[in-house]
Design an enzyme around this catalytic site. Structure first.
Site, short mmCIF file in Angstrom:
data_model
loop_
_atom_site.label_atom_id
_atom_site.label_comp_id
_atom_site.label_asym_id
_atom_site.label_seq_id
_atom_site.Cartn_x
_atom_site.Cartn_y
_atom_site.Cartn_z
CE LYS C 184 21.50 76.90 62.20
NZ LYS C 184 22.46 77.85 61.59
N GLY C 236 23.63 69.08 55.75
CA GLY C 236 24.89 69.53 56.33
C GLY C 236 25.84 68.36 56.47
CB SER C 237 28.90 67.86 58.42
OG SER C 237 28.46 67.90 59.76
CB THR C 238 28.24 62.57 57.70
OG1 THR C 238 27.88 62.48 56.31
CG2 THR C 238 27.96 61.23 58.36
N GLY C 241 24.59 65.38 61.25
CA GLY C 241 23.43 64.53 60.96
C GLY C 241 23.28 63.43 61.97
CD GLU C 258 21.90 66.51 50.53
OE1 GLU C 258 21.78 67.70 50.18
OE2 GLU C 258 22.97 65.87 50.53
CB CYS C 292 26.61 67.18 49.70
SG CYS C 292 25.17 67.77 48.78
CD GLU C 389 31.43 65.99 52.18
OE1 GLU C 389 31.14 65.97 53.39
OE2 GLU C 389 30.59 66.17 51.29
#
Lengths: 287, 311, 480
Positions: C184, C236-238, C241, C258, C292, C389
């Site tokens: 995706k 993607g974003s934490t 995740g 990641e 990132c 971030e």
């Protein structure tokens, strides 16, 4: 290879087989050739009969190509080997014809040999940027030091590949030597030399820098002692020599401690590593 | 001034200069080489490059005839197009200075200075007396610019004071008659750290221009070397308010190369350096390629070497 | 007035053909979404619509997973490893052939400068496929036993900052190790993934080995939660995740993640200063800071702070911001309105918290999403702009006095993705590297990527590594 007059009456343009040195195709400086017959005894071609001076010139070419080839990125080397496979795939038919004529195998078996050779070339292409992950390491020494070991190419390797299957052995030897950055002087099989020269044409059109691989056709027994004693050859793939020749090579090679190998596995990273040296570096860790 | 003129103080200062990371410099030079200079900016760059060329002949076989030919070319690079600017200078050996000067004066080139190489160019291996005489002869013959070489042997063996003193003395001989370019011969200095040190040494000793090479040794004016030298003049200006010029020489063969040099000047030292007063290009074959590119921009189709003169 | 103003040097877009609408790529064909829904994708540099992308719902995802499973069972797992590798070599070569087309399309859809797509992103994409192609038949040397086995069907979700490169990082190792894929792409940057589907077709890749389901968060969730997926790979974003880690808890699914970072870029006083300044600029302004592993915290040794900042400001005044299709552009558009809002919010917070803000004079185009490169000085660890971030071209500058203090501050974050070290002293570099809790450490360089080099983070920057021999472990189960 077609010697007969075709049904239409057309006369074929026969191929001339010369040496491959420094990216060019010269005849032997000695002017000598020797006659090759097909497995039925018919005349096939007059490839050059290389002299010790041709060997000397090939070593000079290989040595001067080493610095550039070994400092190219592994990615670049891998792509060039892959490109050789692309072009070999396209020229399969000519090689099949040569193998059938020389080795006397069926066209089917010859085609299979060519396909295996292409796939083997691709296999070795994929090792150029991975061999250091396999054989390199960081070493846990006692003390505040960063310590790493990395495999490096040795230099100029002379190759005596086994006679049959001619193309497959040739490619196993060449690819395993050059993928890591070594350069090569190949002394082709005396009885089945033609695929080596056709493959040289493929190497010459694959962006392989001149001198990385050099190919001599002629008498293995005449050239082997000169290769064995040559002080600017670093290693020898002696897989195609007879036991007696091997021993003589080891004796002469001891003069500069050549690394002399007999490699039986066609497909093995150990074959690549047999022509590499391990370098270990220490560096203190501290402010 | 930052230092006194003692050798130890000079050495100490040069050692405190920040180091140069070669990989980083090469990467920045490579990125700047991707700048795409088109249309109006390209036209400006070509004319500016022409005006910055020090048209050079430095051969043992130079004759009065050869020197007259390049003087004619210097004044009117394209005989069929008078809108082409004349070059920055004519650069010759000191025994050809008189011919160059008189020729230029006779054909409308009074504004074009004659630069002379001096100080036992290109090797610099001679006694100082010889180097001094070399310089005096050139100035007496009418040279308005002196391109001297540094003593690379002294530099590489760490005798920075000697290198410094020679430059100071040659500068004294130039007085207000000539500006002094100091050739570092970067190909022999090899490392970018050395290029940085030699640049500062030359500037501190009084150079009006720092120059990369004699053109007799390869590699000559590579982009990373010029980049480091442009950083040096930029930072020297920040420290002292003096603007020193930069001259790459050797290896700049075509318009693309020349434009890449101008991009380096623009983005490293700054646009203030985009003038023949502060940037020159030592070249010979380059001029014809600039003319061919200029023709293409003017006419809209590709030009042929048959339409520029070989001198 | 600079007499050497670069005239526009626009890359032509004629090499790219963008369809009005794109369907899903399932089982080797483009198929319409069950929902019948499409959403627009825009060029963030102009705000104009480029095309419409299909929205995959859970029925579509189910179809794709089934196709991937069938392809795995019937074709891909039965193919010899060498043959598998040859498909990947074909893909790598076609990507090289069509490199310019991909670069232009990536720039149009993402907003990054054409120079970056052309010189960095797309060459790395081809390299990743080439590198992993060579691993396919060498897995017994990967350090996971003689006969490591693939997981089966992997679900992969990638972000918008490096659309094709993230695709390559995910798809190449997954396929090389024998898995099949349902991918995706990010909803704002799906076009190059859909062009990649064409490459799969040109390479003759068997149907169902790669499937592409486009959509937003809901599509991603459907993929993560699908019982037919053996393994998830997510970049993607934490925050997301952590959601994924929660949703797969108790299942047999493996995941590699990641995630985000807040990397410290440490400049010691013995650094090669000019190259360090270049490294700072590359670290945070490359790709508009949408990275990132961006060097978003400058940790400069206090005794060289003034010199470094003075040089940094001069260097920043040469940064060219503008039309991403202009070959001379250094900084392109922010990828979306949402991201731009976030960057602005955090920058405002920086000012409110007392940090000093500076940007070089910058003409921002009227249309599209833009943010000038910005530095904040006088930042301390407690400031939001030192902890959160930002994912934009904003640098927070902090100082340190000793190497130990640099380490403390660098590690004082829940993230641990990357770090930079600038010094001309080798032992200090190695000491600093040994103390930093980060998965990727760049010494005297920054933002360097290579398929042979493992990438991934410590702590909340994620699980696992991508690239190199170590990266294969994510896609294999140790065997024998």
């Amino acid at each position: 290879m077609k010697m007969a007059i075709s049904p239409s009456g057309r006369i074929d343009v026969l191929k001339t087989y010369k040496l491959f040195i420094g990216g060019a195709f010269p005849r032997s400086e000695s002017g000598r050739v020797y006659a090759i017959k097909d497995f039925k005894g018919n005349h096939l071609a007059n490839p050059s009969l290389a002299s010790r001076k041709d060997l000397r010139d090939a070593v000079v070419a290989a040595r001067s190509a080493f610095s550039g080839w070994s400092s190219a990125t592994a990615y670049n080397r891998g792509q060039i080997l892959y490109r050789m496979a692309e072009i070999l795939e396209g020229r399969s038919e000519q090689l099949v014809t040569e193998i059938v004529a020389l080795e006397g195998v069926t066209p089917r078996a010859a085609a299979l040999q060519v396909q295996q050779s292409i796939d083997l070339l691709v296999w070795y292409a994929g090792w150029s940027d991975k061999i250091s992950a396999l054989a390199g390491s960081t070493n846990s020494v006692s003390g505040p030091y960063y310590n790493f070991s990395t495999p490096e190419p040795i230099g100029v390797v002379a190759i005596f590949a086994p006679a049959k299957p001619s193309l497959l052995n040739l490619i196993a030897a060449i690819a395993s030597v050059i993928t890591s950055g070594n350069t090569a002087v190949v002394i082709a099989s005396e009885k089945f030399p033609l695929p080596a020269i056709t493959f040289s044409e493929i190497m010459a059109t694959s962006d392989l820098p001149a001198g990385v691989v050099n190919v001599l056709t002629g008498s293995g027994s005449e050239l082997a002692p000169w290769a064995a004693s040559h002080m600017d050859i670093d290693a020898i793939d002696a897989s195609g020599l007879t036991p007696k020749q091997l021993q003589e090579t080891q004796v002469a090679g001891a003069q500069n401690l050549k690394r002399i190998r007999v490699n039986t596995d066609l497909e093995s990273p150990a074959r690549i590593l047999s022509f590499m040296e391990i370098k270990t570096v220490w560096h203190p860790i501290g402010i | 001034m930052i230092i006194d003129s003692s050798e130890s103080s000079l050495k100490a200062f040069l050692q405190t200069l920040p180091r140069v990371d070669e990989v980083g410099v090469n990467a920045r030079a490579a990125m700047l080489a991707t700048r795409s200079i088109k249309t109006t900016s390209k036209a400006w760059a070509i004319d500016t490059a022409i005006s910055m060329v020090d048209l050079t002949t430095l051969e043992g076989a130079d004759t009065p005839g050869k020197v007259r030919a390049i003087c004619a070319k210097a004044v009117r690079p394209d005989a069929t197009d008078l809108s082409v600017p004349s070059v920055g200078a004519v650069c010759v050996y000191n025994d050809m200075v008189h011919i160059a000067r008189t020729t230029l004066d006779q054909i409308g080139g009074k504004a074009i200075p004659v630069a002379a190489v001096a100080t036992a160019f290109p090797s610099g291996r001679a006694s100082f007396a010889v180097k001094a005489q070399d310089t005096k002869d050139a100035i007496n013959a009418g040279a308005a610019e002196i391109d001297m070489v540094i003593d690379r042997g002294a530099f590489l063996s760490g005798r920075y004071g000697e290198v410094f003193d020679e430059i100071v003395k040659i500068k004294e001989l130039c007085g207000d008659k000539a500006h002094l370019k100091v050739i570092l011969e970067t190909g022999e200095l090899v490392t970018l750290d050395n290029v940085r040190k030699a640049s500062y040494l030359a500037m501190l000793a009084g150079a009006d221009f720092i120059k990369t090479s004699t053109g007799k040794v390869a590699p000559a004016a590579t982009a990373p070397v010029v980049l480091v030298m442009l950083e040096a003049v930029r930072d020297y200006f920040a420290m002292t308010k003096f603007r020193i010029g930069v001259k790459p020489a050797g290896g700049i063969r075509n318009t693309k190369d020349a434009i890449k040099q101008l991009v380096l000047v623009n983005e490293v030292a700054g646009p203030e350096w985009l003038t023949p007063q502060l940037f020159r290009i030592g070249a010979s074959a380059l001029l014809n390629d600039l003319l061919l590119q200029r023709m293409k921009m003017r006419d809209g189709y590709y030009a042929s070497p048959s339409y520029v003169t070989l001198d | 007035m600079n007499p050497f103003e670069y005239a526009p040097a626009l890359e032509s877009t004629s090499i790219v053909t963008i369809a009005d609408r794109y369907k899903l790529f399932i089982n080797g064909k483009f198929v319409a979404p069950r929902s019948g829904k499409y959403f627009p994708t825009i060029n963030p540099a102009t705000g104009k619509k480029l095309s419409e992308i299909a929205e995959a719902n859970s029925a579509d995802v189910d179809l794709a997973v089934k196709a991937a499973r069938e392809a795995y069972v019937k074709v891909w797992s039965k193919l010899s490893a060498a043959e598998r590798g040859k498909y990947l070599f074909r893909i790598a070569r076609i990507l090289q052939e069509r490199a310019r087309e991909f670069a232009v399309l990536e720039t149009l859809d993402n907003g990054k400068p054409i120079r970056e797509s052309r010189d960095t992103d797309i060459p790395l994409v081809a390299a990743h496929f080439f590198y992993h192609a060579g691993w396919a038949d060498k897995l017994k040397y990967a350090g996971l036993g003689d006969q490591p086995k693939p997981h089966g069907v992997v679900g992969q979700i990638i972000p918008w900052n490096f659309p094709m490169l993230m695709l390559a990082w995910k798809v190449a190792p997954a396929l090389a190790t024998g898995n099949t894929v349902v991918l995706k792409p990010a909803e704002t940057t799906s076009l190059t993934a859909l062009l990649f589907a064409e490459v799969c077709q040109q390479a003759g890749l068997p149907n169902g080995v790669v499937n592409i389901v486009t959509g937003a968060g809901a599509t991603g969730a459907a993929l993560v939660n699908h019982p037919g997926i053996d393994k998830i790979a997510f970049t993607g974003s934490t925050d997301v995740g952590k959601l994924i880690a929660t949703s797969i808890a108790g299942t047999k699914k493996n995941a590699t993640l990641e995630l985000g970072g807040k990397a410290a870029n440490i400049i010691y006083d013995d650094a090669a200063i000019d190259e360090a300044v270049e490294g700072i600029v590359n670290g945070i302004f490359f790709n508009q800071g949408h990275v990132c592993c961006a060097g978003s915290r400058l940790l400069v040794q206090e005794n060289v702070q003034d010199e470094v900042l003075a040089k940094l400001k001069v260097r920043m005044s040469h940064i060219r911001l503008g039309n991403p299709l202009d070959k001379n552009t250094d900084i392109g558009a922010i990828n979306s309105a949402a991201q731009l809002a976030k960057i602005k919010e955090l920058s405002a917070a920086g000012e409110a918290e007392g940090a000093e803000r500076w940007s070089p004079p910058c003409d921002l185009p009227a249309a599209g999403f833009w943010f000038a490169p910005t530095i904040f000085t006088g930042v301390s660890q407690t400031h939001r702009i030192a902890r959160e971030e930002i994912f934009g071209p904003v640098l927070s500058v902090l100082t340190f006095r000793t190497p130990q203090e640099a380490i403390e501050k660098a590690n004082n974050t829940p993230y641990g993705l990357s770090a930079g070290i600038w010094s001309e002293k080798g032992s200090k570099i190695l000491w600093t590297a040994s103390k930093l809790r980060a998965g990727v450490i760049w010494a005297n360089t920054f933002n360097k990527f290579d398929p042979a080099s493992p990438f991934g983070g410590y702590k909340e920057s994620g699980w696992g590594r991508e690239g190199g021999r170590h990266g294969l472990a994510a896609y294999l189960k140790a065997g024998k």
